[in-house]
Scaffold this motif. Structure first.
Motif, mmCIF file in Angstrom:
data_model
loop_
_atom_site.group_PDB
_atom_site.id
_atom_site.type_symbol
_atom_site.label_atom_id
_atom_site.label_comp_id
_atom_site.label_asym_id
_atom_site.label_seq_id
_atom_site.Cartn_x
_atom_site.Cartn_y
_atom_site.Cartn_z
ATOM 1 N N UNK A 120 0.819 -1.217 0.000
ATOM 2 C CA UNK A 120 0.000 0.000 0.000
ATOM 3 C C UNK A 120 0.855 1.270 0.000
ATOM 4 N N UNK A 121 2.180 1.112 -0.006
ATOM 5 C CA UNK A 121 3.073 2.267 -0.023
ATOM 6 C C UNK A 121 3.217 2.948 1.327
ATOM 7 N N UNK A 122 2.918 2.248 2.403
ATOM 8 C CA UNK A 122 2.966 2.837 3.743
ATOM 9 C C UNK A 122 4.269 2.551 4.489
ATOM 10 N N UNK A 123 5.220 1.897 3.843
ATOM 11 C CA UNK A 123 6.508 1.604 4.477
ATOM 12 C C UNK A 123 7.579 2.407 3.751
ATOM 13 N N UNK A 124 8.332 3.207 4.503
ATOM 14 C CA UNK A 124 9.361 4.063 3.911
ATOM 15 C C UNK A 124 10.618 3.277 3.564
ATOM 16 N N UNK A 125 11.037 2.412 4.487
ATOM 17 C CA UNK A 125 12.266 1.646 4.289
ATOM 18 C C UNK A 125 12.309 0.489 5.283
ATOM 19 N N UNK A 126 13.308 -0.369 5.116
ATOM 20 C CA UNK A 126 13.532 -1.488 6.021
ATOM 21 C C UNK A 126 14.950 -1.412 6.550
ATOM 22 N N UNK A 127 15.132 -1.831 7.808
ATOM 23 C CA UNK A 127 16.454 -1.854 8.407
ATOM 24 C C UNK A 127 16.679 -3.213 9.044
ATOM 25 N N UNK A 128 17.815 -3.803 8.746
ATOM 26 C CA UNK A 128 18.210 -5.064 9.347
ATOM 27 C C UNK A 128 19.261 -4.730 10.394
ATOM 28 N N UNK A 129 18.873 -4.832 11.660
ATOM 29 C CA UNK A 129 19.728 -4.418 12.771
ATOM 30 C C UNK A 129 20.601 -5.590 13.200
ATOM 31 N N UNK A 130 21.907 -5.405 13.162
ATOM 32 C CA UNK A 130 22.857 -6.431 13.575
ATOM 33 C C UNK A 130 22.988 -6.393 15.095
ATOM 34 N N UNK A 131 22.800 -7.549 15.724
ATOM 35 C CA UNK A 131 22.908 -7.654 17.177
ATOM 36 C C UNK A 131 24.147 -8.454 17.561
ATOM 37 N N UNK A 132 24.611 -8.249 18.776
ATOM 38 C CA UNK A 132 25.724 -9.026 19.283
ATOM 39 C C UNK A 132 25.340 -10.505 19.265
ATOM 40 N N UNK A 133 26.248 -11.346 18.856
ATOM 41 C CA UNK A 133 25.973 -12.769 18.807
ATOM 42 C C UNK A 133 25.613 -13.262 17.415
ATOM 43 N N UNK A 134 25.626 -12.367 16.430
ATOM 44 C CA UNK A 134 25.410 -12.779 15.051
ATOM 45 C C UNK A 134 23.963 -12.960 14.635
ATOM 46 N N UNK A 135 23.029 -12.334 15.345
ATOM 47 C CA UNK A 135 21.639 -12.380 14.922
ATOM 48 C C UNK A 135 21.209 -10.990 14.472
ATOM 49 N N UNK A 136 20.047 -10.936 13.839
ATOM 50 C CA UNK A 136 19.538 -9.691 13.286
ATOM 51 C C UNK A 136 18.070 -9.525 13.635
#
Length: 101
Positions: free
Chosen positions: A12-28
């Motif tokens: 629907x065009x309601x999302x501006x962008x996506x972010x993949x956040x890197x966390x300690x321990x190798x997960x996102x």
């Protein structure tokens, strides 16, 4: 926001962008930015999705229209050395939503 809601809102065009956040321990953790505010993406049970790689995120995002997508991680080496952070903002690297291969 649940993954299914992300799909609907992105179409629907309601999302501006996506972010993949890197966390300690190798997960996102995946966040959707809507109206300038980041919102964690959750599974069908309402639990925040913990992803194991960029490719794992790309697999989940297959049905979503192309959006600006960034890999985000904090500058942790400054904290480890006991020095003040060099940058106030985390490192944000643009990445492709589709496979790089």
């Amino acid at each position: 926001m649940k993954l299914q809601e992300l799909l609907v809102r992105a179409q629907a065009g309601q999302v501006d962008s996506l972010e993949l956040i890197s966390l300690e321990g190798g997960t996102y953790v995946l966040e959707a930015v809507t109206g300038g505010h980041p919102v964690s993406v959750k599974d069908a049970n309402g639990v925040v999705l913990h992803l194991r790689s960029v490719e794992h995120a790309r697999d989940l995002l297959q049905g979503i229209p192309l959006l600006p997508f960034h890999l985000v991680h904090a500058e942790v080496h400054d904290e480890m050395c006991g020095m003040p952070p060099a940058a106030k903002e985390p490192l944000r690297v643009p990445i492709s939503m589709r496979s790089a291969w």
